[in-house]
Design a protein around this motif. Structure first.
Motif, mmCIF file in Angstrom:
data_model
loop_
_atom_site.group_PDB
_atom_site.id
_atom_site.type_symbol
_atom_site.label_atom_id
_atom_site.label_comp_id
_atom_site.label_asym_id
_atom_site.label_seq_id
_atom_site.Cartn_x
_atom_site.Cartn_y
_atom_site.Cartn_z
ATOM 1 N N TYR A 1 7.084 3.212 -0.008
ATOM 2 C CA TYR A 1 5.961 2.666 0.763
ATOM 3 C C TYR A 1 6.394 1.393 1.498
ATOM 4 C CZ TYR A 1 1.909 -0.257 1.673
ATOM 5 O OH TYR A 1 1.018 -1.104 2.269
ATOM 6 N N THR B 1 7.455 -0.747 10.400
ATOM 7 C CA THR B 1 6.421 -0.891 11.435
ATOM 8 C C THR B 1 6.550 -2.212 12.173
ATOM 9 O OG1 THR B 1 4.759 -1.972 10.018
ATOM 10 C CG2 THR B 1 4.825 0.459 10.009
ATOM 11 N N VAL C 1 3.414 -7.144 9.407
ATOM 12 C CA VAL C 1 3.142 -7.453 8.011
ATOM 13 C C VAL C 1 1.924 -8.372 7.919
ATOM 14 C CG1 VAL C 1 4.029 -8.562 5.917
ATOM 15 C CG2 VAL C 1 5.569 -7.205 7.360
ATOM 16 N N GLU D 1 6.400 0.504 5.592
ATOM 17 C CA GLU D 1 5.661 -0.644 6.132
ATOM 18 C C GLU D 1 6.592 -1.619 6.840
ATOM 19 O OE1 GLU D 1 2.134 -1.385 6.034
ATOM 20 O OE2 GLU D 1 2.394 0.780 5.845
ATOM 21 N N ALA E 1 1.159 -5.681 1.413
ATOM 22 C CA ALA E 1 2.097 -4.677 0.904
ATOM 23 C C ALA E 1 2.401 -4.863 -0.575
ATOM 24 C CB ALA E 1 3.392 -4.728 1.714
#
Length: 259
Positions: A26, A33, A36, A30, A49
């Motif tokens: 996961y 991308t 954050v 993230e 996260a």
């Protein structure tokens, strides 16, 4: 038959591995991308996260061992059992939030307070460390045995300072003294803000040693068991943990920072 008789180290390690991968995979998605969500303070970073990764780790554990106690860095302690799972879902949050690709998910299993299994997963390089008490340690399934032929004067050592020390004025000043002492003894002192990444490097012999000052339990249980499984020689005293490939290097590091 009681719970301790039913659960083997191998079963615990299998679940710890799946749980660490669930959190780490996961985090990798993230991280890629480039966006954050996080809250910043002077001594810490809390990212969304962290919580999301921990939820995935804990779900994987609960699915197999619903009666075991859980101790997550984000959610705290839950339950009471002779087995306790200690979880750092995102070791290296500051790195993660800053776009630095050095972070990991760590899972340790304690039985009656003693670590018996740990799994550390670095998702970006897809590196998985697993340790079992009395059995040994592996990296991506291959046995680990630490060792370095670099002299300590020319070596690199990790320095880890736990949040309890960062947030205490007296301990923080002592941490500064320790870091200076290490700098006088070795070529380079690294502070990566991801202790579990450093533990992996020490276990592989890529670093000559590690010094931890009042470390956080969420990384220390997993990392220390990994190091022991790889044959790292260690010593703990007065909030200081020192680990190295051999006893002579360990003692030299400890002598450098003890005063």
């Amino acid at each position: 038959m009681n719970e301790s008789e039913r659960v083997s180290q191998r079963a615990l390690a299998d679940v710890a591995t799946r749980a660490a991968r669930a959190g780490g995979d996961y985090l990798a998605d993230e991280f890629r991308t480039g966006h954050v969500e996080a809250e910043y303070s002077t001594d810490d970073v809390k990212a969304v996260a962290d919580r999301e990764a921990e939820a995935r780790v804990l779900d994987a554990i609960r699915a197999e061992f619903p009666g075991h106690a859980l101790h997550g860095e984000e959610s705290g302690r839950q339950g009471d059992s002779e087995y306790e799972w200690v979880v750092d879902p995102l070791d290296g949050t500051n790195n993660f939030a800053s776009g630095l690709p050095a972070f990991a998910t760590a899972v340790a299993v304690l039985h009656d307070g003693d670590p018996v299994v740990s799994a550390i997963y670095e998702p970006l390089p897809d590196t998985l460390y697993v340790a079992r008490d009395g059995v040994g340690a592996t990296v991506n399934g291959d046995p680990l045995s630490t060792g370095s032929d670099v002299a300590l004067d020319n070596g690199t050592v990790s320095f880890v300072v736990g949040l309890p020390a960062v947030r205490d004025e007296t301990l923080s000043a002592r941490a500064d003294e320790i870091e200076r002492a290490l700098g006088d003894r070795v070529k380079r002192v690294v502070t990566t803000w991801s202790p579990c990444v450093d533990w992996g490097l020490v276990a592989r012999g890529a670093l000559e040693g590690i010094v931890c000052f009042h470390p956080d339990v969420y990384e220390q249980y997993a990392g220390e068991l990994l190091a022991r499984g790889a044959g790292v020689a260690s010593r703990s005293e007065n909030g200081i943990y020192v680990g190295a490939a051999d006893g002579a290097t360990r003692d030299a590091l400890f002598d450098a920072v003890r005063n």
